[in-house]
Design a protein around this motif. Structure first.
Motif, PDB file in Angstrom:
ATOM      1  N   LEU A 142       0.822  -1.212   0.000  1.00  0.00           N
ATOM      2  CA  LEU A 142       0.000   0.000   0.000  1.00  0.00           C
ATOM      3  C   LEU A 142       0.853   1.258   0.000  1.00  0.00           C
ATOM      4  CD1 LEU A 142      -2.939  -0.791   2.451  1.00  0.00           C
ATOM      5  CD2 LEU A 142      -2.938  -0.813  -0.041  1.00  0.00           C
ATOM      6  N   THR A 145       1.276   2.113  -3.404  1.00  0.00           N
ATOM      7  CA  THR A 145       0.013   2.599  -3.949  1.00  0.00           C
ATOM      8  C   THR A 145      -0.253   4.043  -3.551  1.00  0.00           C
ATOM      9  OG1 THR A 145      -0.842   0.345  -3.797  1.00  0.00           O
ATOM     10  CG2 THR A 145      -2.440   2.098  -4.113  1.00  0.00           C
ATOM     11  N   TYR A 223       0.569  -4.837 -17.993  1.00  0.00           N
ATOM     12  CA  TYR A 223       0.568  -3.610 -17.197  1.00  0.00           C
ATOM     13  C   TYR A 223       1.365  -2.513 -17.910  1.00  0.00           C
ATOM     14  CZ  TYR A 223       0.894  -0.574 -13.083  1.00  0.00           C
ATOM     15  OH  TYR A 223       0.809   0.486 -12.211  1.00  0.00           O
ATOM     16  N   TYR A 249      -7.563   3.409  -9.784  1.00  0.00           N
ATOM     17  CA  TYR A 249      -6.808   2.162  -9.610  1.00  0.00           C
ATOM     18  C   TYR A 249      -6.123   2.131  -8.241  1.00  0.00           C
ATOM     19  CZ  TYR A 249      -2.580  -0.738 -10.305  1.00  0.00           C
ATOM     20  OH  TYR A 249      -1.555  -1.641 -10.165  1.00  0.00           O
ATOM     21  N   ALA A 250      -5.488   3.233  -7.862  1.00  0.00           N
ATOM     22  CA  ALA A 250      -4.770   3.287  -6.586  1.00  0.00           C
ATOM     23  C   ALA A 250      -5.736   3.204  -5.406  1.00  0.00           C
ATOM     24  CB  ALA A 250      -3.943   4.565  -6.508  1.00  0.00           C
ATOM     25  N   LEU A 253      -6.803  -0.322  -4.927  1.00  0.00           N
ATOM     26  CA  LEU A 253      -5.703  -1.091  -4.341  1.00  0.00           C
ATOM     27  C   LEU A 253      -5.646  -0.919  -2.825  1.00  0.00           C
ATOM     28  CD1 LEU A 253      -2.658  -0.616  -6.768  1.00  0.00           C
ATOM     29  CD2 LEU A 253      -3.879  -2.733  -6.290  1.00  0.00           C
ATOM     30  N   ARG A 257      -5.746  -4.811  -1.303  1.00  0.00           N
ATOM     31  CA  ARG A 257      -4.502  -5.462  -0.882  1.00  0.00           C
ATOM     32  C   ARG A 257      -4.610  -6.120   0.502  1.00  0.00           C
ATOM     33  NH1 ARG A 257       0.450  -4.925  -3.380  1.00  0.00           N
ATOM     34  NH2 ARG A 257       0.568  -3.515  -5.156  1.00  0.00           N
ATOM     35  N   GLY A 304      -7.510  -2.575 -10.453  1.00  0.00           N
ATOM     36  CA  GLY A 304      -7.125  -2.481  -9.055  1.00  0.00           C
ATOM     37  C   GLY A 304      -7.400  -3.763  -8.296  1.00  0.00           C
ATOM     38  N   PHE A 307      -4.840  -6.620  -9.913  1.00  0.00           N
ATOM     39  CA  PHE A 307      -3.436  -6.416  -9.570  1.00  0.00           C
ATOM     40  C   PHE A 307      -3.253  -6.467  -8.052  1.00  0.00           C
ATOM     41  CE2 PHE A 307       0.581  -5.426 -11.441  1.00  0.00           C
ATOM     42  CZ  PHE A 307       1.317  -4.840 -10.416  1.00  0.00           C
ATOM     43  N   GLY A 308      -4.244  -5.962  -7.318  1.00  0.00           N
ATOM     44  CA  GLY A 308      -4.173  -5.977  -5.864  1.00  0.00           C
ATOM     45  C   GLY A 308      -4.212  -7.377  -5.290  1.00  0.00           C
ATOM     46  N   GLN A 311      -0.415  -9.448  -7.376  1.00  0.00           N
ATOM     47  CA  GLN A 311       0.945  -9.039  -7.033  1.00  0.00           C
ATOM     48  C   GLN A 311       1.354  -9.413  -5.605  1.00  0.00           C
ATOM     49  OE1 GLN A 311       2.203  -6.348  -5.017  1.00  0.00           O
ATOM     50  NE2 GLN A 311       4.331  -6.538  -5.713  1.00  0.00           N
TER      51      GLN A 311
END
Length: 392
Positions: A142, A145, A223, A249-250, A253, A257, A304, A307-308, A311
């Motif tokens: 985070l 992010t 990406y 997107y952020a 996340l 996450r 988001g 990928f969250g 990854q």
């Protein structure tokens, strides 16, 4: 009992803060440096691509060495000098007056970036309780992010109100604060498995994480299409501020996450990873269909979520598969694969977009996601099935 081990220790909070400041300094320049190249140094699009890509490609080359030194020399020692070098590189942008000098600085900056980001991630893996590794690495991520959500906008604000010199000084000062934050970290580095051995290929890369690295490489390929071309797609469909994609997107996340990390710790990756791959593929289908802000924003939400999940889960799987004194090599291997994937994806998807257009390029990305999905099921998923069977 292990599940109740404290996560938010002094060391964990400091490494998250260090990483937040490191990435914040980095994201100051990510959207603004192309403007500097074009307006101040009079570079064209090809020069911009070469200079911006020089940092990522250099990081790919040095991450395996960074991993080796983190394991062989020490975490904090390597990160100490890496952050000093990173800060000095940031300060040096103020003295650049030619494209050649900027290219050379980007190479040096890439070396420092590769060492610093690999070192911070390795320390995070060390200080997180094993039973809460997925959750801990999710929270650690985070910090990246938050930096991505705030850094570009703040960088543009400084540029528009105070100019490039103030922008570079601001980046330098934030990098210095990252170094100061790191100084407070103190813990006993795991020593189990330490042994004398000759230097060979496995000193720099970790074979046990090759399958996870392959997964992250292909995720990074698609990406790369987001990083490089989402602004162009936004302009094509009439969206005034295409940067809103990264903000949405952020923000997603930030919520996904911690959930993904906790789900991994409790249930493993078998149920959550398919959701992550499906969400990433869906995000590209939505971009293919987008003709306005609604599907554009929904794509950012899906990206988001995907990928969250993928990854931090992949990172936790990798760290769980290696001995403590191989975490540096493991981190270096995975991050090199990710950086290489972004570089390859940006180039190849650019060629594809020129031939078929942005919409069909993004549709192609949804099919590329099938490759890491199959890699997961043919490699990592089988490992976890065997582990479960053995426990039963």
């Amino acid at each position: 009992m292990n599940g109740k081990e404290p996560l938010w220790t002094k060391n964990f909070m400091l490494i998250c803060l260090t990483n937040l400041l490191l990435f914040g300094s980095f994201y100051f320049l990510l959207p603004t440096l192309p403007v500097f190249i074009a307006e101040v140094l009079k570079g064209d699009e090809s020069k911009i691509g070469l200079i911006i890509g020089a940092l990522s490609l250099t990081a790919v080359l040095v991450r395996p060495l960074a991993g080796f030194l983190l394991d062989a020399v020490g975490r904090k020692q390597v990160l100490f000098f890496a952050l000093i070098s990173f800060a000095l590189a940031m300060g040096a942008y103020n003295f650049v007056n030619s494209l050649v000098l900027l290219f050379l600085l980007r190479v040096l900056h890439g070396i420092a970036w590769g060492f610093a980001s690999t070192g911070a991630g390795t320390i995070a893996a060390d200080v997180v309780p094993p039973a809460r590794r997925g959750e801990g690495l999710g929270y650690y991520g985070l910090s990246n992010t938050l930096a991505m959500a705030v850094g570009p906008s703040l960088g543009f604000y400084i540029l528009n109100h105070a100019g490039f010199s103030s922008l570079f000084i601001g980046s330098f000062l934030i990098a210095v604060l990252a170094w100061v934050s790191m100084l407070g970290i103190s813990y006993q580095v795991p020593t189990a498995g330490r042994e004398r051995r000759g230097i060979n290929l496995e000193s720099f890369v970790e074979p046990k994480v090759f399958s996870v690295s392959g997964i992250m490489f292909f995720i990074a390929v698609v990406y790369g299409g987001i990083i490089s071309f989402i602004t162009l797609l936004g302009k094509e469909i009439g969206i005034a501020n295409s940067g809103s994609y990264f903000l949405i997107y952020a923000l997603v996340l930030l919520f996904i996450r911690p959930y993904a990390g906790n789900a991994f710790d409790k249930k493993g990756p078998l149920k959550i990873m398919p959701l992550g791959f499906a969400a990433i593929a869906l995000s590209f289908v939505l971009l293919f269909l987008a003709r306005g802000i609604l599907l554009f924003a929904l794509s950012a939400i899906a990206m988001g979520i995907g990928f969250g999940i993928v990854q931090p889960t992949a990172m936790a799987m990798a760290i769980n598969s290696v001995a403590p004194l191989r975490r540096g090599a493991a981190n270096g291997t995975i991050l090199s694969a990710f950086d290489l994937g972004i570089a390859v994806g940006s180039f190849l998807l650019g060629v594809l977009a020129k031939k078929v257009g942005l919409f069909y390029m993004y549709l192609s990305c949804s099919f590329i996601v099938i490759i890491p999905f199959l890699l997961f099921y043919l490699t990592e998923a089988n490992k976890y099935r065997l582990k479960i069977n053995n426990l039963n």
